[in-house]
Design a protein around this motif. Structure first.
Motif, mmCIF file in Angstrom:
data_model
loop_
_atom_site.group_PDB
_atom_site.id
_atom_site.type_symbol
_atom_site.label_atom_id
_atom_site.label_comp_id
_atom_site.label_asym_id
_atom_site.label_seq_id
_atom_site.Cartn_x
_atom_site.Cartn_y
_atom_site.Cartn_z
ATOM 1 N N GLU A 95 58.876 47.509 33.649
ATOM 2 C CA GLU A 95 58.509 46.581 34.534
ATOM 3 C C GLU A 95 59.130 46.982 36.110
ATOM 4 O O GLU A 95 58.550 46.453 37.096
ATOM 5 C CB GLU A 95 59.527 45.299 34.310
ATOM 6 N N SER A 99 56.888 46.401 39.280
ATOM 7 C CA SER A 99 57.448 45.394 40.468
ATOM 8 C C SER A 99 57.148 46.362 41.768
ATOM 9 O O SER A 99 56.825 45.717 42.821
ATOM 10 C CB SER A 99 58.940 45.259 39.961
ATOM 11 N N ILE A 102 53.779 46.307 42.984
ATOM 12 C CA ILE A 102 53.346 45.022 43.527
ATOM 13 C C ILE A 102 54.068 44.586 44.732
ATOM 14 O O ILE A 102 53.598 44.472 45.823
ATOM 15 C CB ILE A 102 53.914 43.736 42.655
ATOM 16 N N ARG A 173 52.157 37.724 33.001
ATOM 17 C CA ARG A 173 51.671 36.479 33.835
ATOM 18 C C ARG A 173 52.977 35.559 33.975
ATOM 19 O O ARG A 173 53.168 34.981 35.213
ATOM 20 C CB ARG A 173 50.727 35.600 33.080
ATOM 21 N N ARG A 175 55.995 36.690 34.033
ATOM 22 C CA ARG A 175 56.980 37.360 34.942
ATOM 23 C C ARG A 175 56.347 37.483 36.413
ATOM 24 O O ARG A 175 57.270 37.561 37.322
ATOM 25 C CB ARG A 175 56.992 38.892 34.403
ATOM 26 N N TYR A 176 55.193 37.498 36.494
ATOM 27 C CA TYR A 176 54.440 37.806 37.981
ATOM 28 C C TYR A 176 53.393 36.703 38.112
ATOM 29 O O TYR A 176 52.213 37.008 38.077
ATOM 30 C CB TYR A 176 53.815 39.130 37.854
ATOM 31 N N LYS A 178 51.868 34.975 40.491
ATOM 32 C CA LYS A 178 50.770 35.156 41.376
ATOM 33 C C LYS A 178 50.025 36.293 41.061
ATOM 34 O O LYS A 178 49.060 36.700 42.061
ATOM 35 C CB LYS A 178 51.590 35.416 42.694
ATOM 36 N N ILE A 179 50.211 37.141 40.365
ATOM 37 C CA ILE A 179 49.316 38.280 39.963
ATOM 38 C C ILE A 179 48.250 38.084 39.006
ATOM 39 O O ILE A 179 48.554 37.389 37.870
ATOM 40 C CB ILE A 179 50.442 39.509 39.609
#
Length: 198
Positions: A95, A99, A102, A173, A175-176, A178-179
């Motif tokens: 992760e 991260s 991103i 999804r 965890r992130y 907006k991704i």
């Protein structure tokens, strides 16, 4: 009981309600789900499956999480993706790298690619071979090799390739949010990517 189905040379394990109806072959641009067409996911499918000309990129657009299996190779342009390869495509222990891609790299999508005939399925059945391999090839003693296997195997073993990649996509999804996170499937025999109808 586990049932095997063959469809477009991809072996699918039917278990937990998943079967061939969940895999969507990509043979034309129209086969790509509309919500993915103008995204890095759509471009990934066009480069790999449809042999689209490889564009030039200065910065990565996508993180691709896939299994370390040596039978898998993607046709993508240089600089298009950060590619993380782990046993079973399990990104739980990657992760920070995601991260980074991103936050610093600016990627907007994650493609999670499972595949058939994955060595992380029923990993416990390979314990003896794993232990003996470390003894014979790496010079480990048997007790250390067994401890190593028993410590890490539960972290990486997966029950079903399709179920795992879908659950991993859902986890990422959350965890992130907006991704764009998309579960996909790679056929070892035909070397093609499939979308998964969740």
């Amino acid at each position: 009981m586990v049932q095997y189905y063959y469809w477009n040379t991809v072996r699918i394990i039917k278990k937990g309600g998943f079967d061939v109806d969940h895999l969507v072959p990509i043979r034309t641009v129209d086969d790509i789900f509309p919500k993915y067409r103008d995204t890095p996911i759509g471009r990934l499918l066009q480069y790999h499956n449809l042999q689209s000309p490889l564009d030039s990129y200065e910065h990565a657009e996508v993180v691709i999480g896939m299994c370390m299996d040596n039978r898998k190779h993607l046709r993508i342009p240089d600089n298009f993706a950060y590619v993380l390869r782990t046993g079973g495509g399990n990104l739980r222990y990657s992760e920070f790298k995601i991260s980074y891609a991103i936050a610093v790299g600016g990627v907007k999508a994650i493609a999670l690619i499972g595949h058939d005939k994955c060595g992380m399925v029923n990993l416990m059945a390979r314990k003896d071979k794993f232990v003996q391999g470390l003894v014979d090839r790496a010079g480990w003693d048997k007790e250390r090799a067994e401890e190593h296997f028993m410590h890490f195997a539960p972290m990486f073993e997966i029950d079903n390739e399709i179920e795992f990649v879908i659950s991993e996509a859902k986890r990422l999804r959350s965890r992130y949010p907006k991704i764009l996170v998309v579960p996909m499937f790679y056929g070892i025999d035909d070397k093609l990517l499939y979308l998964i109808n969740e």
